[in-house]
Design an enzyme around this catalytic site. Structure first.
Site, PDB file in Angstrom:
ATOM      1  CG  ASP A  40      -2.467   0.857   0.995  1.00 47.46           C
ATOM      2  OD1 ASP A  40      -2.041   1.668  -0.213  1.00 47.46           O
ATOM      3  OD2 ASP A  40      -2.848   0.891   2.278  1.00 47.46           O
ATOM      4  CE  LYS A 112      -4.060   5.384   7.368  1.00 51.53           C
ATOM      5  NZ  LYS A 112      -3.759   3.659   7.342  1.00 51.53           N
ATOM      6  CG  ASP A 285      -3.215   4.000  -3.135  1.00 51.83           C
ATOM      7  OD1 ASP A 285      -4.133   3.541  -1.912  1.00 51.83           O
ATOM      8  OD2 ASP A 285      -2.943   5.224  -1.710  1.00 51.83           O
TER       9      ASP A 285
END
Length: 376
Positions: A40, A112, A285
């Site tokens: 990742d 986050k 991604d």
């Protein structure tokens, strides 16, 4: 005991598949592993923005390039957590309207998601909603967050959460000024093109020409009654006028997604054309493959990322193409020699200034090849 242990896993099906694989390997060390391993990216949105503006410090914070002599991965969420918490507690001490904030201690997990989605132009309201979902206890209207006093929690009001959202929103751009510059550039260009009634256009590295044009819609509300029951419907008809709000809010996420998509497409093409091709799974991604190919996949991910930014500047091409579309519309672009800025005159005869390209840093994109933690 085994069932109870497995039920404690965050992703129960993935963990069950892993356990079954380990059992097969225990019975037969030659067993062929078909369970994919995923790599990742570290906040890929910021990785792309750092490459666009060639910002070395920002690139280090998202593991795009090595952190000098430090052989440990950077963590942008943890790096921002400390100044965010300091500002929240300062607000609690100095502003009587928010006394509950004085002892707040947000975790990395708390900050986050707002930080990650900020690069996709999440609004202040969006950050506020993310935090409410994070702090909400069950389905109640009670919001709790950890305190600096170990083991204690703090009850938050809705105004407290909105203030925390404001602080998180500002802190990202205060610490990383390059993000502020590139944000302002894209948004100002979107505002200019909307005033001119023109869509935004750009060419991806994979050769795809993109046009962003969100139109305003006209709503007509109608009511239908059948068997004593009334149903209200909303019919939306698209107009021919651009929607400035949607144009402004969409440009940054659309640019980043187009670059992500180009990166993924080039990675897939690289492996298909490779005589030693191997299976790849991609989710935005995140890249998955079999364990034997992990190193090769990481190498290709880095090579193709460098290829995206090694030649012409994406920002210069984006700028030039949008200026060309203005001239194609029959408008003349002139230079304000005093300000050193281009402008165009439209309808009211007033000057509409064209945003200048942000000053680029000195990032050597080839250093991406040396990064150990661009994906992990």
């Amino acid at each position: 005991m085994g069932t109870e242990f497995m039920m404690g896993a965050e992703n129960k099906f993935s963990f069950a598949a892993f356990c079954l694989l380990m059992r097969e390997l225990d019975l037969n060390p030659e067993h062929k592993v078909k369970l994919p391993v995923f790599l990742d990216a570290t906040c890929s949105g910021i990785q792309h923005l750092a490459a666009i503006i060639k910002d070395c410090e920002l690139a280090k914070e998202v593991n795009l390039i090595p952190r000098d002599h430090l052989d440990v991965p950077a963590d942008i969420y943890e790096a921002l957590r400390t100044p965010i918490n300091e500002e929240i507690r300062k607000t609690g001490r100095e502003n009587a309207s928010y006394p509950n904030l004085e002892y707040v201690n947000l975790s990395r997990s708390d900050v986050k998601h707002p930080i990650m989605t900020k690069t996709y132009k999440v609004t202040l309201y969006g950050v506020n909603e993310q935090l409410k979902d994070k702090f909400r206890i069950g389905k109640s209207k009670i919001f709790k967050v950890s305190s600096i006093n170990s083991g204690e929690t703090i009850i938050l009001r809705k105004p407290d959460i909105m203030k925390i959202a404001e602080i998180i929103n500002k802190s990202i751009f205060i610490k990383y000024k390059g993000l502020n510059f590139i944000y302002n550039y894209f948004i100002e260009m979107a505002k200019l093109k909307s005033k001119l009634g023109l869509p935004l256009v750009w060419l991806t590295a994979s050769g795809l020409l993109l046009t962003q044009k969100y139109y305003k819609s006209k709503e007509t509300k109608i009511s239908l009654t059948l068997a004593g029951k009334t149903k209200k419907l909303v019919i939306r008809d698209m107009t021919t006028s651009l929607d400035p709000r949607k144009q402004n809010n969409s440009i940054i996420p659309n640019v980043i997604h187009s670059l992500d998509a180009s990166h993924v497409a080039n990675i897939i093409n690289n492996t298909v054309d490779n005589p030693n091709d191997f299976p790849i799974i991609t989710i935005h991604d995140c890249f998955g493959t079999h364990p034997n190919y992990m190193n090769k996949l990481e190498e290709i991910v880095k090579l193709e990322f460098v290829a995206l930014y090694a030649s012409e500047s994406f920002l210069n091409k984006f700028h030039d193409r949008n200026l060309q579309s203005i001239e194609d519309y029959g408008l003349k672009i002139k230079k304000d020699k005093l300000l050193g800025q281009d402008y165009v005159i439209y309808k009211t005869r007033s000057k509409l200034y064209i945003p200048n390209i942000p000053k680029l840093g000195n990032l050597n994109i080839n250093n991406v090849l040396k990064s150990k933690y661009i994906i992990n």
